[in-house]
Design a protein around this motif. Structure first.
Motif, PDB file in Angstrom:
ATOM      1  N   GLU A   1      -2.608   7.313   4.790  1.00 52.76           N
ATOM      2  CA  GLU A   1      -1.607   7.950   3.920  1.00 52.76           C
ATOM      3  C   GLU A   1      -2.018   7.825   2.456  1.00 52.76           C
ATOM      4  O   GLU A   1      -1.787   8.725   1.652  1.00 52.76           O
ATOM      5  CB  GLU A   1      -0.222   7.345   4.140  1.00 52.76           C
ATOM      6  CG  GLU A   1       0.398   7.724   5.477  1.00 52.76           C
ATOM      7  CD  GLU A   1       0.205   9.198   5.829  1.00 52.76           C
ATOM      8  OE1 GLU A   1       0.616  10.060   5.028  1.00 52.76           O
ATOM      9  OE2 GLU A   1      -0.371   9.495   6.894  1.00 52.76           O
ATOM     10  N   TYR A   2      -2.634   6.700   2.124  1.00 54.05           N
ATOM     11  CA  TYR A   2      -3.122   6.535   0.752  1.00 54.05           C
ATOM     12  C   TYR A   2      -4.237   7.555   0.466  1.00 54.05           C
ATOM     13  O   TYR A   2      -4.226   8.233  -0.563  1.00 54.05           O
ATOM     14  CB  TYR A   2      -3.637   5.100   0.544  1.00 54.05           C
ATOM     15  CG  TYR A   2      -4.133   4.863  -0.863  1.00 54.05           C
ATOM     16  CD1 TYR A   2      -3.245   4.523  -1.876  1.00 54.05           C
ATOM     17  CD2 TYR A   2      -5.474   5.015  -1.187  1.00 54.05           C
ATOM     18  CE1 TYR A   2      -3.692   4.332  -3.178  1.00 54.05           C
ATOM     19  CE2 TYR A   2      -5.929   4.831  -2.485  1.00 54.05           C
ATOM     20  CZ  TYR A   2      -5.028   4.492  -3.474  1.00 54.05           C
ATOM     21  OH  TYR A   2      -5.455   4.302  -4.768  1.00 54.05           O
TER      22      TYR A   2
ATOM     23  N   ASN B   1      -3.663  11.530  -0.260  1.00 52.85           N
ATOM     24  CA  ASN B   1      -3.342  11.990  -1.610  1.00 52.85           C
ATOM     25  C   ASN B   1      -4.547  12.496  -2.390  1.00 52.85           C
ATOM     26  O   ASN B   1      -4.398  13.199  -3.367  1.00 52.85           O
ATOM     27  CB  ASN B   1      -2.786  10.824  -2.445  1.00 52.85           C
ATOM     28  CG  ASN B   1      -1.328  10.601  -2.190  1.00 52.85           C
ATOM     29  OD1 ASN B   1      -0.659  11.475  -1.664  1.00 52.85           O
ATOM     30  ND2 ASN B   1      -0.854   9.430  -2.565  1.00 52.85           N
ATOM     31  N   SER B   2      -5.711  11.993  -2.006  1.00 55.18           N
ATOM     32  CA  SER B   2      -6.824  12.121  -2.941  1.00 55.18           C
ATOM     33  C   SER B   2      -8.089  12.633  -2.271  1.00 55.18           C
ATOM     34  O   SER B   2      -8.767  11.909  -1.555  1.00 55.18           O
ATOM     35  CB  SER B   2      -7.093  10.751  -3.585  1.00 55.18           C
ATOM     36  OG  SER B   2      -8.336  10.766  -4.238  1.00 55.18           O
TER      37      SER B   2
ATOM     38  N   THR C   1       0.840   4.072  -2.849  1.00 55.83           N
ATOM     39  CA  THR C   1       0.670   5.482  -2.489  1.00 55.83           C
ATOM     40  C   THR C   1       1.777   6.315  -3.126  1.00 55.83           C
ATOM     41  O   THR C   1       1.536   7.370  -3.722  1.00 55.83           O
ATOM     42  CB  THR C   1       0.721   5.640  -0.951  1.00 55.83           C
ATOM     43  OG1 THR C   1      -0.267   4.786  -0.373  1.00 55.83           O
ATOM     44  CG2 THR C   1       0.457   7.077  -0.542  1.00 55.83           C
TER      45      THR C   1
ATOM     46  N   VAL D   1      -1.415   3.115   6.948  1.00 55.11           N
ATOM     47  CA  VAL D   1      -1.093   3.163   5.511  1.00 55.11           C
ATOM     48  C   VAL D   1      -2.325   3.533   4.691  1.00 55.11           C
ATOM     49  O   VAL D   1      -2.221   4.183   3.647  1.00 55.11           O
ATOM     50  CB  VAL D   1      -0.473   1.837   5.000  1.00 55.11           C
ATOM     51  CG1 VAL D   1       0.879   1.582   5.657  1.00 55.11           C
ATOM     52  CG2 VAL D   1      -1.384   0.660   5.183  1.00 55.11           C
TER      53      VAL D   1
ATOM     54  N   LYS E   1      -3.230   6.513 -11.193  1.00 51.72           N
ATOM     55  CA  LYS E   1      -4.215   6.055 -10.207  1.00 51.72           C
ATOM     56  C   LYS E   1      -4.270   4.531 -10.267  1.00 51.72           C
ATOM     57  O   LYS E   1      -4.544   3.949 -11.317  1.00 51.72           O
ATOM     58  CB  LYS E   1      -5.594   6.657 -10.542  1.00 51.72           C
ATOM     59  CG  LYS E   1      -6.631   6.438  -9.465  1.00 51.72           C
ATOM     60  CD  LYS E   1      -6.397   7.340  -8.262  1.00 51.72           C
ATOM     61  CE  LYS E   1      -7.336   6.979  -7.110  1.00 51.72           C
ATOM     62  NZ  LYS E   1      -6.797   7.385  -5.809  1.00 51.72           N
TER      63      LYS E   1
ATOM     64  N   ILE F   1       0.838  -1.203   0.000  1.00 52.82           N
ATOM     65  CA  ILE F   1       0.000   0.000   0.000  1.00 52.82           C
ATOM     66  C   ILE F   1       0.878   1.261   0.000  1.00 52.82           C
ATOM     67  O   ILE F   1       0.591   2.225  -0.706  1.00 52.82           O
ATOM     68  CB  ILE F   1      -0.944  -0.005   1.217  1.00 52.82           C
ATOM     69  CG1 ILE F   1      -1.832  -1.255   1.174  1.00 52.82           C
ATOM     70  CG2 ILE F   1      -1.790   1.263   1.247  1.00 52.82           C
ATOM     71  CD1 ILE F   1      -2.680  -1.453   2.406  1.00 52.82           C
ATOM     72  N   GLU F   2       1.953   1.217   0.790  1.00 50.47           N
ATOM     73  CA  GLU F   2       2.870   2.362   0.788  1.00 50.47           C
ATOM     74  C   GLU F   2       3.461   2.575  -0.610  1.00 50.47           C
ATOM     75  O   GLU F   2       3.610   3.705  -1.066  1.00 50.47           O
ATOM     76  CB  GLU F   2       4.008   2.139   1.796  1.00 50.47           C
ATOM     77  CG  GLU F   2       3.555   2.176   3.235  1.00 50.47           C
ATOM     78  CD  GLU F   2       4.738   2.071   4.194  1.00 50.47           C
ATOM     79  OE1 GLU F   2       5.466   1.063   4.105  1.00 50.47           O
ATOM     80  OE2 GLU F   2       4.933   2.972   5.013  1.00 50.47           O
TER      81      GLU F   2
ATOM     82  N   ASP G   1     -11.084  10.494  -3.151  1.00 51.65           N
ATOM     83  CA  ASP G   1     -11.236   9.244  -2.403  1.00 51.65           C
ATOM     84  C   ASP G   1     -11.785   9.519  -0.997  1.00 51.65           C
ATOM     85  O   ASP G   1     -12.601   8.753  -0.479  1.00 51.65           O
ATOM     86  CB  ASP G   1      -9.901   8.502  -2.304  1.00 51.65           C
ATOM     87  CG  ASP G   1      -9.585   7.721  -3.574  1.00 51.65           C
ATOM     88  OD1 ASP G   1     -10.530   7.465  -4.360  1.00 51.65           O
ATOM     89  OD2 ASP G   1      -8.418   7.360  -3.776  1.00 51.65           O
TER      90      ASP G   1
END
Lengths: 87, 574
Positions: free
Chosen positions: B275-276, B279-280, A48, B272, A57, A44-45, B283
């Motif tokens: 953190e993802y 960005n968005s 990202t 995590v 994306k 996942i990191e 989302d």
């Protein structure tokens, strides 16, 4: 983070992995998941980071771990995504 | 502080008595809900769904079959499925038949599946047709029944079954890692679960418009509230696609599609995930229905809470609660509402595990079993209705960990009746509470010895301070390193072994196995294959280090602190 657009994606990806796992160097065909140097959270990191660094994306259709197992496969994934979106 | 005031302080921290439907089983509460909302959607998976009535009828039909095959109270029935509508149909069918469910991972090696079925004496294993070929179960040991919703098993009547259970029958058995090399089965009774769910509904009420995400693998007990809470109040459950718990994209998609309002995260995954999301904006927007997140399974840090505040609270006003509890005390026994206050989050350095839930007492005891005052570190003991019945078929281990309470009866109390409620929904207290003064062996007398270190804070919150032993948590999964070592040491080429957990970065924690081989030709690939046949994948060391001999402490034990750092051992030069 600024990404040098002229460098190969391999260099950017390899550096990110090395920074994360504190290794001296990493072969671009080294399977980082199978060999156990990272775990599933790292995937996942990595996603990202890829989204941010390469302006792509990662979607539901991309969630195959084979895409991210080595520096080379990850770079190929990035190039395919960029190609598909016309970047 | 005198002893008397110390006792009074701890007593006030533990003043948690509250009535709950203690004469009910979880499936009877569900059946009552079916009467109230028969046409409401109960469960969703991908594009399919079941209403309350449909779910109840499917489960009833299967339950008649199970009862015909001999399922009774305290009979354990195995269930081995991917997340699906069949999962909830199968679980309710087992309960309605009168039995207790034993959830088994489809990813477990065959030998472990066989061991669990044998150890629990489960006569039946429910599964899906697509999974049958992966397992060879001896028909003399357990009958395997595929329960695909479009399959042929649902031929029995659909009316509710005659109830056969008492609230003190087993509702589930969940196996956790055992330090002696064998997993141990924790048996939990209906009334413990009913109290746990009743507390959650009281503290964080959900209603007809809510949807809980079922994301936690169902062989971990966090899954239990995801599996049942909605079903007793008319809300919905959304089953995340199999494997989706590892990917933010799948979680976001499901939250949006099924308008999920409540979900759980283990802190490392939440970290995590946030953190993802960070960005968005789009989302984050897709997560806008989410009202409440519960975190548990490992230590929640202030950094985790700050990230949550930045990403989910600011834009969506989602709230975060930290929960704590071992499987042996029915999911969670303490709670703490994380402050969504930016300035406050910059002044604190720890997130407590909080205060005990309804009808639960926490004790922090010193080495001689003495009560410790606020601020002093000791071992955490749990008492109250959440304490499990014990370990299946293991009276010795049960008596080591489930300890009869101080015969002086200090701190024991009756939960007060709620004067605001009518006699009808304010039922009499259980015998276990009434019996406390009588000195008879009753459940309320038992304390579970957690092995966790903790201390009280002034305001009655508890701060978690780690483990006393070699139990570790990786992504919230409880692992006894001794179990891995025990299995590893039985490999014919292993002379000596030690297993440790090493944190390589904030989110990368790996299991490392150190081996002194009997012969030179043992490879880490071979050891991994060997362990994968005997242990769940998450317990197999990520890497092995082969050594000639181990560094020893002066007393001759393996000096775990002197084992070499494995990160330097990857000669991966191009």
């Amino acid at each position: 983070m600024r990404i040098d657009t002229i460098s190969r994606p391999q260099d950017t990806i390899r550096q990110f992995i090395l920074d994360s796992v504190n290794l001296p160097d990493l072969d671009d065909d080294f399977d980082i998941f199978e060999t156990g140097i990272v775990n599933s959270l790292f995937a996942i990191e990595l996603m990202t980071f890829l989204e941010k660094a390469f302006n792509i994306k990662v979607t539901m259709d991309d969630l195959d771990m084979a895409n991210f197992k080595t520096v080379n496969t990850t770079a190929q994934f990035v190039l395919n995504k960029q190609g598909a979106s016309g970047v | 502080m005198t002893d008397i005031s110390l006792e009074e302080t701890i007593r006030s921290f533990n003043n948690t008595g509250y009535p709950f439907p203690e004469d009910k089983t979880i499936h009877s509460l569900f059946e009552e809900q079916v009467e109230r909302t028969p046409h409401h959607i109960a469960a969703m998976f991908r594009g399919a769904s079941l209403t309350y009535r449909e779910l109840n009828e499917k489960a009833n039909s299967l339950a008649y079959l199970l009862r015909e095959k001999g399922v009774r109270p305290d009979v354990i029935v195995g269930i081995l499925l991917e997340r699906s509508l069949e999962m909830i149909v199968g679980i309710f069918a087992i309960l309605k038949a009168g039995g207790a469910y034993l959830p088994i991972s489809p990813a477990y090696p065959v030998q472990r599946v066989q061991h669990l079925l044998r150890e629990s004496a489960a006569p039946i294993l429910l599964t899906q047709t697509q999974l049958i070929s992966r397992f060879s179960i001896d028909p003399d040991e357990a009958e395997v029944i595929p329960i695909d919703l479009n399959g042929p098993v649902y031929t029995y009547p659909t009316l509710n079954l005659q109830p056969v259970n008492s609230p003190h029958d087993l509702v589930y058995v969940i196996y956790t890692s055992g330090s002696t090399g064998k997993p141990k089965g924790v048996g939990v009774e209906h009334y413990s679960l009913v109290n746990r769910l009743n507390w959650m509904q009281r503290k964080y009420p959900i209603s007809l418009t809510d949807t809980i995400l079922q994301k936690t693998p169902y062989f971990f007990d966090v899954s239990v509230w995801e599996m049942f809470w909605w079903s007793i109040v008319g809300a919905r459950v959304s089953f995340l696609i199999p494997g989706g718990e590892r990917f933010p994209q799948a979680i976001i998609e499901t939250v949006q599609t099924h308008s999920v309002t409540v979900m759980h995260f283990v802190p490392s995954m939440m970290s995590v995930f946030l953190e993802y999301l960070r960005n968005s904006q789009s989302d984050i927007q897709r997560m806008s229905t989410l009202r409440q997140v519960f975190a548990s399974g490992e230590k929640l840090t202030v950094a985790n809470v700050r990230a949550f505040y930045d990403v989910l609270f600011i834009q969506n006003k989602t709230q975060l609660a930290n929960l704590y509890g071992p499987t042996e005390a029915t999911v969670d026994v303490t709670y703490y509402d994380c402050p969504m206050d930016d300035s406050l989050l910059h002044t604190i350095d720890k997130i407590p595990i909080g205060k005990p839930i309804d009808n639960t007492q926490m004790y922090i005891l010193g080495e001689n079993g003495e009560l410790l005052p606020v601020g002093e570190t000791g071992e955490l003991y749990i008492g109250g209705v959440g304490v499990a019945r014990g370990y299946l078929n293991n009276p010795q281990l049960t008596s080591e960990r489930f300890i009869l309470f101080n015969p002086q009866g200090l701190f024991l109390q009756k939960p007060p009746l709620d004067p605001a409620k009518t006699p009808d929904n304010n039922p009499p207290l259980t015998e276990s509470f009434k019996g406390v003064q009588g000195g008879v062996f009753q459940k309320a007398h038992l304390l579970y010895k957690t092995g966790d270190l903790a201390r009280w804070l002034d305001n009655g919150n508890i701060e978690y301070l780690g483990r006393q032993d070699f139990q570790v948590k990786i992504h919230g999964l409880r692992i006894e390193l001794g179990e891995i070592e025990s299995v590893l040491s039985r490999h014919p080429l292993v002379r000596d072994c030690a297993v440790i957990v090493k944190q390589f970065s904030q989110n990368i924690t790996l299991i490392v196995g150190y081996i002194v081989p009997k012969a030179e030709n043992v490879s880490s690939g071979e050891l991994k294959e060997y362990l994968k046949n005997l242990l769940p994948e998450y317990m197999v060391p990520n890497m092995f280090v082969i050594m000639e001999n181990f560094p020893l402490t002066p007393s001759g034990k393996v000096d775990r602190n002197a084992l070499p750092d494995p990160s330097g051992l990857f000669g991966t030069k191009k």
